[in-house]
Motif scaffolding. Structure first.
Motif, short mmCIF file in Angstrom:
data_model
loop_
_atom_site.label_atom_id
_atom_site.label_comp_id
_atom_site.label_asym_id
_atom_site.label_seq_id
_atom_site.Cartn_x
_atom_site.Cartn_y
_atom_site.Cartn_z
N LYS A 5 85.46 17.69 49.62
CA LYS A 5 84.14 18.31 49.57
C LYS A 5 83.52 18.28 48.17
O LYS A 5 82.37 17.90 48.00
N ALA A 12 77.09 19.07 54.71
CA ALA A 12 76.81 19.95 55.85
C ALA A 12 75.81 21.03 55.46
O ALA A 12 74.81 21.26 56.16
N TYR A 13 76.05 21.67 54.31
CA TYR A 13 75.18 22.76 53.86
C TYR A 13 73.77 22.25 53.58
O TYR A 13 72.78 22.79 54.08
N ALA A 16 71.88 20.90 56.74
CA ALA A 16 71.43 22.00 57.63
C ALA A 16 70.23 22.70 57.01
O ALA A 16 69.28 23.08 57.71
N ARG A 17 70.27 22.87 55.69
CA ARG A 17 69.15 23.53 55.00
C ARG A 17 67.85 22.75 55.14
O ARG A 17 66.81 23.31 55.45
N ALA A 20 66.45 22.87 58.66
CA ALA A 20 65.72 24.13 58.90
C ALA A 20 64.36 24.08 58.21
O ALA A 20 63.35 24.52 58.78
N LYS A 21 64.32 23.52 57.02
CA LYS A 21 63.04 23.40 56.29
C LYS A 21 62.09 22.47 57.04
O LYS A 21 60.90 22.73 57.13
N GLN A 24 60.03 23.83 59.73
CA GLN A 24 58.94 24.72 59.31
C GLN A 24 57.72 23.96 58.78
O GLN A 24 56.72 24.58 58.40
N LEU A 310 75.34 13.48 58.67
CA LEU A 310 75.88 14.07 57.45
C LEU A 310 75.84 13.07 56.30
O LEU A 310 76.87 12.61 55.79
#
Lengths: 351, 76
Positions: A5, A12-13, A16-17, A20-21, A24, A310
């Motif tokens: 990692k 992944a983090y 996903a962020r 989500a953005k 919007q 990913l």
């Protein structure tokens, strides 16, 4: 296995962020609503859809179109910087290499602004401090009056030194084309060199970047063709490393005297579907061609982002969509400010 | 008999331990993604929570095997 990692990055983090953005971002209906609004109403509307921090902090300093233009670019810069800050490892390095294009953008804006004698506030309006250079660095560059100093300081700050031969060519010609051309070519060479193509996701990213190079090359060829320039002078501006437009095809396209002559070669390209309507018109419109290529870039980014979720491509996909949203808001605001007809503004939007 | 019981206990431990590691590996990326999504939109907390606990089922399989081993095998 467990150390993976830190080295590879927190895909992944970050993905996903940005997903989500992306959910919007404004849709078609938001632009339709904005077309019916006045400038203060647009400022209020965008402050309710993710631009509140910038609108609030800049309300005292700017009004009307200036407020919207400053706030949208400031927001885009802060979003891109926050994504870069949250990334780690290889992902952060690759993202930083991609965001270097904003340093180039900023240098171009400053040099162009200075050469045309534009005031600092107007230059500041178009700056996007999303790369290595932050707002403070850009202020330092803007405060310099001589082009040589700006170029030398830019080189020190970013580590990209522009060769003396290019600067000499710029001085001899009196236009910024040699410097801009050098910076673009250098950016893509460095970006392609940064990508380690041993794994599938990075190979896909490399392929995507090469497709982006194709769109830039095609845009250059068509722009110059519309200006009546063809043949060897066009090839000087071609960026190497394209996927579908290799040197042979680029030469063929560049040598065609008119767009109609190049149409058979253009028809072989994936992006032809997106520009054929603009090319089919009697009076070829550059803005329609550019808009078509932008649509193609966004579609390719979305397609590639589904091939390997990913990876960096969903992040680049989001960045392209965010940039497009900001451009659309600015187009609507400028159009309304200039009193343009709603249908004309709608035609300029890339949705 | 004591040696057999010992082997069963070791087996049960391996079943729970390895499935725990498997769940941990799976949750590593799911958890990171969940935190990323919630950072941008708190409304995604419910969905993220459900996805986050899904890999826990792997441990339950291991636990079932361990329980069967500890309570059923000695009586056979």
């Amino acid at each position: 296995m467990f150390g993976r990692k830190g080295k590879k990055g927190n895909y992944a983090y970050t993905v996903a962020r940005v997903k989500a953005k992306k959910s919007q971002l404004m849709g078609d209906d938001a632009y339709q609503k904005m077309l019916m609004m006045s400038l203060p109403e647009i400022s209020r509307f965008i402050s309710e859809t993710g631009y509140s921090k910038e609108i609030t902090s800049m309300t005292g300093k700017f009004t009307g179109i200036n407020l919207i233009e400053h706030a949208t670019y400031a927001n885009m810069a802060s979003v891109f910087t926050s994504i870069l800050d949250s990334a780690t490892g290889e992902l952060k390095d690759t993202l930083a290499a991609d965001l270097e294009r904003w340093d180039i953008w900023n240098l171009k804006i400053i040099l162009r602004g200075k050469s045309f004698g534009i005031d600092l506030d107007s230059i500041r309006e178009d700056l996007v401090p999303a790369g290595v250079l932050d707002a403070e660095d850009l202020e330092k560059l803007m405060s310099l009056d001589v082009d040589d100093d700006i170029i030398a300081n830019y080189g020190r700050m970013t580590g990209v030194s522009i060769p003396q031969s290019v600067v000499a060519e710029y001085k001899a010609q009196g236009n910024l084309a040699p410097i801009e051309d050098f910076l673009d070519k250098h950016h893509f060479e460095r970006l392609l060199a940064t990508i380690d193509s041993r794994s599938r996701p990075t190979r896909l990213y490399q392929e995507f970047i090469r497709k982006i190079i194709d769109t830039i090359n095609l845009e250059t060829i068509l722009k110059l063709k519309l200006e009546g320039i063809h043949g060897e002078p066009v090839m000087k501006y071609i960026i190497s490393g394209g996927k579908d437009i290799d040197k042979k095809l680029a030469t063929q396209l560049a040598n065609a005297e008119t767009i109609a002559e190049a149409e058979n070669d253009l028809a072989q390209l994936d992006m032809y579907e997106f520009i054929k309507d603009a090319l089919g018109k009697d009076t070829h419109s550059l803005k329609d061609i550019v808009a078509g290529l932008r649509r193609y870039k966004m579609k390719e980014a979305s397609t590639f982002s589904h091939l390997y979720p990913l990876s960096i491509i969903p992040i680049i996909d989001y960045m392209l969509h965010k940039e497009n949203e900001v451009n659309n808001i600015r187009i609507v605001a400028r159009g309304i400010d200039a009193g343009l007809d709603k249908e004309i503004i709608k035609g300029l939007l890339v949705i | 008999m004591a040696a057999d019981l010992g082997m069963i206990m070791i087996g049960a431990g391996i079943a729970v331990g390895l499935t725990g590691l498997g769940a941990g590996l799976a949750e590593k990326d799911v958890g990171a993604a969940a935190v990323g999504a919630i950072t941008e939109d708190v409304g995604l907390f419910g969905k993220a929570m459900v996805l986050m606990v899904l890999p826990e089922t792997i441990v339950i399989f291991g636990l079932v095997i361990a329980i069967l081993g500890v309570f059923v095998l000695p009586n056979m």
